[in-house]
Enzyme design. Structure first.
Site, mmCIF file in Angstrom:
data_model
loop_
_atom_site.group_PDB
_atom_site.id
_atom_site.type_symbol
_atom_site.label_atom_id
_atom_site.label_comp_id
_atom_site.label_asym_id
_atom_site.label_seq_id
_atom_site.Cartn_x
_atom_site.Cartn_y
_atom_site.Cartn_z
ATOM 1 N N LYS A 187 0.829 -1.219 0.000
ATOM 2 C CA LYS A 187 0.000 0.000 0.000
ATOM 3 C C LYS A 187 0.855 1.258 0.000
ATOM 4 C CE LYS A 187 0.477 1.328 4.488
ATOM 5 N NZ LYS A 187 0.590 2.671 5.091
ATOM 6 N N THR A 244 -4.309 5.293 3.072
ATOM 7 C CA THR A 244 -3.004 5.807 2.663
ATOM 8 C C THR A 244 -3.051 6.442 1.280
ATOM 9 O OG1 THR A 244 -2.072 3.959 3.911
ATOM 10 C CG2 THR A 244 -0.561 5.216 2.581
#
Length: 329
Positions: A187, A244
């Site tokens: 991520k 994120t």
């Protein structure tokens, strides 16, 4: 588990130490920087890494031997420095001590996940992984947060959750350490890509498409390495990816946004005192994908940009020129 040791006094380490303290535990913090250790011990907070947040006094030092005797440790050492710290820490760790790995990344030199690094350096420790959608500032302020706590033994997982959990910091147990680690590492690279999309002003539709296709890349790699697809649909996969990739509060997304706006990687990193983990993870991730014969075109584009093999425009053109195919592939 009454005594919790925290390795690393950056923003995330400090937030987790405060959470354990608020959960009623005795906390010890190891900091690399003497000034940070002094500030935390005096009750002056952590202005270097977590500015603007009031914190109570928390014992901190630069001596790893102070971790000896802790009932459990939380490691928040950046991935590329973990091996060195673990090697120095090993003589102070008793057999069976749980070490909860809270950093997200892949070791560049060996392509090892953090559980592998831990097994090679402190074999007497019991590994666990903490990962999920959690900004340090939110956790330190007591804002509601949920994360994955992965370990093989459910009973140990329950003890760890009880040790650090609070009504506003909610760990959910998983047995899938590999999935939790892969999600946390991938991520960060995808967040750089989303930041580039934002910096280039390519629109929210492109942003959403990148998150969705990036999630497919993340899942492919996790499953190829022995993780579970179900894990990737949870907090440490999709949850962390959405957070994120959706806020410049993320160091990785803000880095990508600055790239998209025309700044150089070198100048962005030079202005920061915190690690942007996705930059170090990208090349290791691509090598790991090749090893497992997994295609990760978005992550490959990020690595090409960071390595100077491709411009932003060329990388975008290459992604948009890929053949049309079936969703899910």
């Amino acid at each position: 588990m009454q005594t919790i040791g925290v390795l690393g006094a950056g923003a995330w380490g400090t937030a987790l130490a405060f959470t354990a303290l608020e959960a009623g535990r005795s906390v010890r913090i190891w900091a690399r920087e003497a000034d940070v250790a002094g500030s935390l011990s005096r009750g002056d907070g952590n202005p270097a890494f977590l500015p603007g947040i009031d914190l109570p006094s928390m014992p901190a030092s630069t001596d790893l031997s102070d971790m000896k005797g802790a009932d459990a440790l939380l490691s928040v050492v950046p991935a590329q420095f973990a091996r060195g710290v673990f090697t120095e820490l090993a003589p102070h760790i008793a057999e069976g001590t749980p070490i909860l790995l809270c950093s997200k990344g892949i070791e560049q030199s060996t392509l090892s996940l953090m559980t592998d690094v831990l097994a090679q350096t402190i074999p007497q420790a019991v590994p666990a992984v903490l990962s999920g959608p959690s900004f340090a500032a939110d956790v330190a302020r007591g804002l509601p947060t949920a994360v994955t706590l992965a370990c093989r033994d459910r009973a140990l997982g329950d003890r760890l959750m009880a040790a650090i959990g609070r009504p506003t910091f909610r760990p959910y147990w998983s047995r899938d350490l590999i999935g939790a680690e892969v999600g946390g590492a991938v991520k960060n690279v995808l967040a750089i890509a989303c930041g580039i999309v934002e910096g280039l002003q390519l629109g929210k539709s492109a942003h959403a498409a990148l998150i969705s296709r990036g999630f497919a890349e993340m899942t492919r790699l996790a499953v190829a390495m022995g993780g579970e697809a179900q894990t990737m649909a949870g907090l440490c996969g999709l949850g962390d990816l959405v957070l994120t990739c959706s806020s410049v509060q993320s160091r990785n997304m803000s880095f990508g946004k600055a790239l998209g706006e025309g700044q150089s990687a070198e100048s962005i990193l030079a202005a920061r005192n915190s690690v942007t983990e996705g930059v170090a993870t990208a090349p290791a991730l691509i090598e790991l994908a090749r090893k497992h014969e997994v295609q990760m075109p978005i992550c490959q584009a990020v690595d090409d940009i960071l390595a100077g093999r491709s411009s932003l425009d060329d990388a975008m053109t290459a992604l948009l020129s890929r053949p049309f195919t079936q969703e899910g592939l």
